[in-house]
Scaffold this motif. Structure first.
Motif, PDB file in Angstrom:
ATOM      1  N   ASP A 141       0.851  -1.202   0.000  1.00  0.00           N
ATOM      2  CA  ASP A 141       0.000   0.000   0.000  1.00  0.00           C
ATOM      3  C   ASP A 141       0.883   1.247   0.000  1.00  0.00           C
ATOM      4  O   ASP A 141       2.113   1.187   0.095  1.00  0.00           O
ATOM      5  CB  ASP A 141      -0.954  -0.010   1.197  1.00  0.00           C
ATOM      6  CG  ASP A 141      -0.229  -0.089   2.540  1.00  0.00           C
ATOM      7  OD1 ASP A 141       0.992   0.176   2.578  1.00  0.00           O
ATOM      8  OD2 ASP A 141      -0.885  -0.412   3.552  1.00  0.00           O
ATOM      9  N   SER A 142       0.245   2.397  -0.097  1.00  0.00           N
ATOM     10  CA  SER A 142       0.986   3.658  -0.189  1.00  0.00           C
ATOM     11  C   SER A 142       1.762   3.951   1.098  1.00  0.00           C
ATOM     12  O   SER A 142       2.826   4.577   1.056  1.00  0.00           O
ATOM     13  CB  SER A 142       0.028   4.807  -0.491  1.00  0.00           C
ATOM     14  OG  SER A 142      -0.956   4.915   0.525  1.00  0.00           O
ATOM     15  N   LEU A 173      -0.710   3.504  -7.365  1.00  0.00           N
ATOM     16  CA  LEU A 173      -0.879   4.288  -6.138  1.00  0.00           C
ATOM     17  C   LEU A 173      -0.440   5.728  -6.398  1.00  0.00           C
ATOM     18  O   LEU A 173       0.601   5.965  -7.025  1.00  0.00           O
ATOM     19  CB  LEU A 173      -0.056   3.683  -5.000  1.00  0.00           C
ATOM     20  CG  LEU A 173      -0.439   2.252  -4.604  1.00  0.00           C
ATOM     21  CD1 LEU A 173       0.585   1.679  -3.641  1.00  0.00           C
ATOM     22  CD2 LEU A 173      -1.829   2.233  -3.980  1.00  0.00           C
TER      23      LEU A 173
END
Length: 589
Positions: A141-142, A173
């Motif tokens: 994820d970011s 992302l």
């Protein structure tokens, strides 16, 4: 007969120390098994394969089913709390215990670990964490990408940071302004502030993001860290033109650059600029300016600014006062010390162990151990527990005064108080007995150090070697090499020279040459050895024939109290240093 008895006693002591060594080594080896270290002594994270092998044997049932584990969640939360409290190493330990107890860390846990290691500047572990996350097939994820980018940026490896920035975009992302702020910081750390400017321009043009106040502050820091203050001011002007008002962080960054560049006066002038923007300097602003004047050796200017802090309604902290006390003591300026202590009363700042230790050290170096001990006792009366440094000052002072028995009494008192002694204070006491020619006592203290599982260092062994040389026992000096091997302490060139000098001191040049030729010292000549023997042994404090070394500046007590009973809470009273007394005793000021 008496000498042979002493030799047998020393042999028994060495034998005891060798036995103690085995016990200590066993304890240290067992202690070290939980955390493997490489050749540089750095703790290494377990490899991903080792983690999988360990986890496969005792997986938590929830982790094994790839379900959310309550333990992992709670431990990860605890890691974050510890990091916020400045305990990143403890957070790392929580992660390690999580793995060891059969749990599978989540992506959030790995992200938190990465943050903890970044704070510790353990940048060598970044790739290991990335590999472990990849082996677990987590969907990144970011937050994780931002943590990786920050880690590489902090390490100055901006190329790797940009590599993962591009991977982040390839993963679909979207980077945020915070991501760009991190990269701008990275370019600054890497010494490329010009690229920081280009990156900032791309934020607006390509990413359709607007820089915020932190963006500008990070860019200001990038220029300042590269000593380009004029460009930093250009960023400030651009900041104002974009509708942002500089804050205290902005000016503190520039003030710090001025101070580090030896321009504390310019740093102080920034206060006028701050007032134009309705900003007030804070404790950090003033601390930067004071430390800047200290760096330039302008102690009086630092004191003047502390008076100005009263006008600015900023409370000086204890670090500022302790630094000024030390500065004035170093300059032998009693009036300055007295003035600082008065200011501490006015600001109602209570002394701490550093305050007392600083003044103790001045008395000790001047050779007045009675005064030094008075301050030490008053510190205890004030409810302040002496630390190992305070005890070491006292012990070192007694060694200067050729009173090793009192130095050892100080060590004993320290241990009985519950404080943990270190190798420095033990070596100090050992040195005292060596200087006094009582090697049986020196070895007894060494044995005590072993019993407390405190590892001797090179200085400890070289002190003992020098002592045996002075005692005309070169064979005992050489026996220390065997003990050094037991403790994995590698002898240096200076060690071999001390042993050679010990043999030379009893007229056995063949033995001295044997030592010199065995330690890559073949180039040493007989004449060079004679020069060495005329000098004091390297790194060992030796008292002169007239007693302890005394400073030319002799201090006496001009003021019976440093703080009133009310300000110290429990009536701490200790002498303040003065140059008026003892003038009739023939001392020069």
């Amino acid at each position: 007969m008496e000498e042979s008895g002493k030799e047998r006693g020393n042999s028994r002591t060495i034998s005891k120390c060798q036995e103690a060594t085995a016990v200590i080594k066993k304890g240290w080896v067992q202690k070290g098994r939980s955390k493997e270290k490489d050749q540089d002594g750095r703790i290494q994270l377990s490899s991903s394969s080792e983690c999988r092998d360990s986890l496969s044997q005792s997986f938590c049932i929830f982790c094994k089913r790839e379900e959310s584990c309550k333990t992992v969640r709670s431990k990860t939360k605890l890691m974050n709390i510890l990091i916020e409290r400045g305990k990143s190493q403890e957070a790392q330990s929580i992660f390690e215990s999580l793995v060891q107890t059969g749990h599978k860390p989540s992506l959030i846990a790995y992200t938190t670990l990465l943050a903890a290691l970044t704070i510790q500047k353990r940048f060598d572990s970044i790739q290991s964490i990335i590999s472990q996350v990849g082996d677990n097939n987590y969907k990144l994820d970011s937050i994780f990408f931002n943590a990786v980018i920050n880690a590489f940026s902090e390490s100055g490896n901006i190329e790797e940071a940009m590599k993962y920035f591009n991977k982040m975009k390839e993963s679909g992302l979207k980077p945020t302004t915070s991501t760009f702020n991190t990269l701008i910081k990275g370019y600054g750390i890497a010494g490329k502030p010009e690229d920081s400017v280009k990156l900032m321009e791309s934020i607006c043009e390509e990413e359709n993001l607007k820089p915020n106040l932190r963006t500008y502050n990070v860019l200001v820091r990038a220029w300042c860290s590269n000593k380009k203050i004029m460009q930093a001011f250009q960023v400030v002007n651009k900041m104002v033109g974009s509708g942002f008002r500089p804050d205290v962080v902005t000016y503190n960054t520039i003030a710090s650059a001025y101070a580090q560049n030896g321009e504390a006066e310019k740093a102080e002038h920034l206060i006028l600029e701050m007032e134009k923007h309705n900003l007030k300097p804070n404790e950090r602003t003033c601390g930067i300016i004071v430390s800047g004047y200290f760096k330039e050796g302008k102690i009086r200017e630092a004191l003047r600014f502390v008076y100005r802090m009263k006008e600015l309604k900023v409370q000086p902290n204890l670090v500022v006062f302790n630094s000024m006390i030390k500065g004035f003591l170093d300059d032998k300026d009693q009036d300055g010390v007295d003035e600082v202590l008065t200011l501490m009363e006015e600001f109602e700042v209570k002394p701490d162990v550093v305050t007392f230790s600083t003044i103790m050290n001045a008395w000790s170096e001047a050779g007045f151990m009675d005064r030094c001990k008075e301050i030490f006792d008053d510190m205890a009366k004030a409810g302040i527990k002496p630390d190992v440094h305070a005890y070491s000052i006292l012990a070192k002072g007694y060694i200067r005064a050729q009173k090793p028995e009192k130095a050892e009494t100080t060590l004993t008192a320290m241990i009985e108080s519950g404080s943990n002694p270190n190798v420095v204070i033990f070596t100090t006491v050992i040195n005292g007995w060596c200087s006094d020619g009582k090697m049986e006592n020196a070895m007894r203290v060494f044995e005590q150090m072993c019993e407390y599982k405190i590892l001797p260092n090179l200085k400890t062994f070289e002190t003992l070697i020098w002592g045996f040389g002075e005692a005309k026992q070169p064979w005992r000096a050489e026996e220390m090499l065997q003990l050094m091997e037991e403790f994995n302490v590698r002898p240096g060139k200076s060690t071999m020279l001390l042993i050679a000098e010990a043999w030379h001191g009893v007229g056995l040049m063949n033995e001295a040459n044997r030592i010199l030729s065995s330690g890559k010292l073949k180039e040493m000549t007989h004449q060079r050895l004679e020069k060495i023997s005329e000098k004091q042994s390297n790194g060992v404090v030796i008292s002169d024939q007239n007693g302890s070394k005394r400073s030319r500046m002799v201090w006496a007590c001009s003021r019976s109290t440093c703080f009133s009973r009310n300000s110290c809470g429990i009536g701490a009273r200790f002498p303040v240093i003065c140059k008026t007394a003892f003038s009739g005793a023939g001392w020069c000021l």
